[in-house]
Scaffold this active site. Structure first.
Site, PDB file in Angstrom:
ATOM      1  N   HIS A  74      -2.950   2.547   8.374  1.00 23.71           N
ATOM      2  CA  HIS A  74      -4.200   1.909   7.569  1.00 23.71           C
ATOM      3  C   HIS A  74      -4.239   0.463   8.549  1.00 23.71           C
ATOM      4  O   HIS A  74      -3.393   0.088   8.922  1.00 23.71           O
ATOM      5  CB  HIS A  74      -3.775   1.556   6.177  1.00 23.71           C
ATOM      6  CG  HIS A  74      -4.779   0.385   5.742  1.00 23.71           C
ATOM      7  ND1 HIS A  74      -5.976   0.530   5.529  1.00 23.71           N
ATOM      8  CD2 HIS A  74      -4.523  -0.762   5.273  1.00 23.71           C
ATOM      9  CE1 HIS A  74      -6.605  -0.629   4.924  1.00 23.71           C
ATOM     10  NE2 HIS A  74      -5.565  -1.514   4.856  1.00 23.71           N
ATOM     11  N   GLU A 131     -17.623  12.930  21.868  1.00 25.71           N
ATOM     12  CA  GLU A 131     -16.439  13.476  21.796  1.00 25.71           C
ATOM     13  C   GLU A 131     -16.209  13.688  20.116  1.00 25.71           C
ATOM     14  O   GLU A 131     -15.418  14.258  19.644  1.00 25.71           O
ATOM     15  CB  GLU A 131     -15.471  12.882  22.160  1.00 25.71           C
ATOM     16  CG  GLU A 131     -14.988  13.003  23.525  1.00 25.71           C
ATOM     17  CD  GLU A 131     -15.863  11.928  24.612  1.00 25.71           C
ATOM     18  OE1 GLU A 131     -16.891  11.181  24.019  1.00 25.71           O
ATOM     19  OE2 GLU A 131     -15.446  12.178  25.801  1.00 25.71           O
ATOM     20  N   HIS A 150     -13.055  -2.510   3.525  1.00 25.77           N
ATOM     21  CA  HIS A 150     -11.804  -3.003   3.547  1.00 25.77           C
ATOM     22  C   HIS A 150     -11.354  -2.590   5.096  1.00 25.77           C
ATOM     23  O   HIS A 150     -10.709  -3.341   5.651  1.00 25.77           O
ATOM     24  CB  HIS A 150     -11.070  -2.561   2.409  1.00 25.77           C
ATOM     25  CG  HIS A 150      -9.370  -3.036   2.606  1.00 25.77           C
ATOM     26  ND1 HIS A 150      -8.767  -3.300   1.446  1.00 25.77           N
ATOM     27  CD2 HIS A 150      -8.687  -2.869   3.558  1.00 25.77           C
ATOM     28  CE1 HIS A 150      -7.662  -3.427   1.947  1.00 25.77           C
ATOM     29  NE2 HIS A 150      -7.639  -3.427   3.100  1.00 25.77           N
ATOM     30  N   HIS A 167      -7.815  -2.423   9.847  1.00 22.12           N
ATOM     31  CA  HIS A 167      -9.146  -3.110   9.655  1.00 22.12           C
ATOM     32  C   HIS A 167      -9.913  -3.088  10.838  1.00 22.12           C
ATOM     33  O   HIS A 167     -10.215  -4.152  11.491  1.00 22.12           O
ATOM     34  CB  HIS A 167      -8.946  -4.552   9.065  1.00 22.12           C
ATOM     35  CG  HIS A 167      -8.045  -4.697   7.918  1.00 22.12           C
ATOM     36  ND1 HIS A 167      -7.240  -5.801   7.318  1.00 22.12           N
ATOM     37  CD2 HIS A 167      -7.647  -3.791   6.833  1.00 22.12           C
ATOM     38  CE1 HIS A 167      -6.670  -5.639   6.303  1.00 22.12           C
ATOM     39  NE2 HIS A 167      -6.804  -4.341   5.899  1.00 22.12           N
ATOM     40  N   GLU A 196       0.718  -1.389   0.016  1.00 17.16           N
ATOM     41  CA  GLU A 196      -0.020   0.070  -0.067  1.00 17.16           C
ATOM     42  C   GLU A 196       0.808   1.277  -0.157  1.00 17.16           C
ATOM     43  O   GLU A 196       0.239   2.465   0.366  1.00 17.16           O
ATOM     44  CB  GLU A 196      -1.068   0.062   1.282  1.00 17.16           C
ATOM     45  CG  GLU A 196      -2.127  -1.281   1.419  1.00 17.16           C
ATOM     46  CD  GLU A 196      -3.010  -1.482   0.270  1.00 17.16           C
ATOM     47  OE1 GLU A 196      -2.818  -0.323  -0.767  1.00 17.16           O
ATOM     48  OE2 GLU A 196      -3.620  -2.248   0.006  1.00 17.16           O
TER      49      GLU A 196
HETATM   50  O1  2HA Z   1      -0.996  -4.910   3.636  1.00 18.26           O
HETATM   51  O2  2HA Z   1      -3.905  -4.314   4.745  1.00 18.26           O
HETATM   52  O3  2HA Z   1      -4.632  -3.247   2.227  1.00 18.26           O
HETATM   53  C1  2HA Z   1      -2.155  -5.520   3.984  1.00 18.26           C
HETATM   54  C2  2HA Z   1      -3.362  -4.651   3.962  1.00 18.26           C
HETATM   55  C3  2HA Z   1      -3.672  -4.206   2.479  1.00 18.26           C
HETATM   56 ZN    ZN Z   2      -5.911  -3.353   4.199  1.00 22.07          ZN
END
Ligand code: 2HA
Ligand code: ZN
Length: 271
Positions: free
Chosen positions: A139, A169, A210, A141, A116
């Site tokens: 980033h 908040e 995602h 999940h 990424e």
């Molecule tokens: O690299 O989260 O979006 C692993 C991820 C891809």
């Molecule tokens: Zn990811």
């Protein structure tokens, strides 16, 4: 030269990845972090003339030439960063051509930066254009945020509004709201470009079904943004199927924003 394993920025990467892993936001190789470092910070630990490898980055990042960034590795697990930072992390410098990363440390097993990287570097460029203090892009999940993606409209006004309603908040922490992208193929320049476009306006961008991207001036700010969204999404998922009796009203959100002096997305409220 001091031992890089004791550098505060390596320590921050270790602590943050452990924390995110324990929260369940980064299963397997999920998630990535990039953290822009000052040359003087790194020079205490590394000989900046010594380039281990040169790795193409697959696009042109001219505004970042000379910038030094610590980045999680592709295929690497957040779970393992703390025990072996030198394999799971790397420190790269964007070379004079703007298209190559010079590896200064890490990716010890011959690995490279996260797939990424385009989304990260393009997001850094976008955030720096609106806030020169920005240094971190993250980033992950997060579970409830992701769950919410399946039951809530992926519309940034509606999505932000629902989150703002879930914790007092929220409007103070992310008054700029949350940008939302539809499901897109990850690891590509296109998703990087779409993310960066949103990052000119938002410090938080949901990647539909995602995960989420956050950007901030340091690790705490960036982590805190994602953590607050995730908390609000958790409240939403715990209550979405139940009769709603109370809510934070839009007029109360205005009160909050005005009291705390934040510049909020007025068009995201229904006044
Ligand atoms: O690299 O989260 O979006 C692993 C991820 C891809
Ligand atoms: Zn990811």
């Amino acid at each position: 030269m001091r031992d890089i394993r004791t550098a505060p920025f390596v320590e921050e990467m270790r602590k943050t990845t452990v924390n995110m892993y324990r929260l369940g936001w980064d299963e397997r190789n999920g998630g990535n972090i990039s953290y822009m470092l000052n040359e003087y910070e790194v020079a205490e630990y590394l000989d900046l003339q010594k380039v281990i490898r040169r790795i193409p980055i697959g696009f042109e990042a001219k505004p970042l030439i000379g910038k030094i960034i610590i980045v999680t590795g592709t295929g690497k697990y957040f779970k393992n960063v703390a025990d072996d930072p030198e394999t799971n992390l790397g420190i790269i410098r964007i070379a004079a051509d703007g298209c190559t990363a010079e590896l200064l440390w890490g990716y010890k097993d011959g690995g490279k930066f996260t797939s990424e990287l385009p989304a990260h570097l393009m997001s850094h460029m976008a955030r720096l254009s609106v806030n020169p203090e920005n240094r971190v892009v993250m980033h992950c999940h997060p579970t409830y945020t992701l769950a919410m993606n399946y039951v809530h409209e992926l519309d940034e006004k509606k999505f932000t509004h629902t989150l703002w309603e879930m914790c007092t908040e929220c409007i103070v922490v992310f008054p700029d709201g949350v940008g939302v992208l539809p499901w897109m193929l990850c690891g590509t320049n296109s998703i990087g470009e779409a993310t960066a476009e949103k990052m000119k306006e938002f410090r938080l961008v949901v990647w539909g079904m995602h995960g989420i991207y956050g950007a901030g001036k340091d690790m705490d700010e960036t982590f805190g943004l994602i953590e607050t969204v995730e908390k609000a999404a958790q409240i939403y998922m715990l209550t979405a199927h139940l009769p709603r009796i109370n809510t934070i009203k839009d007029t109360e959100m205005v009160e909050l924003a005005e009291f705390f002096g934040v510049d909020y997305r007025k068009d995201f409220l229904n006044l």
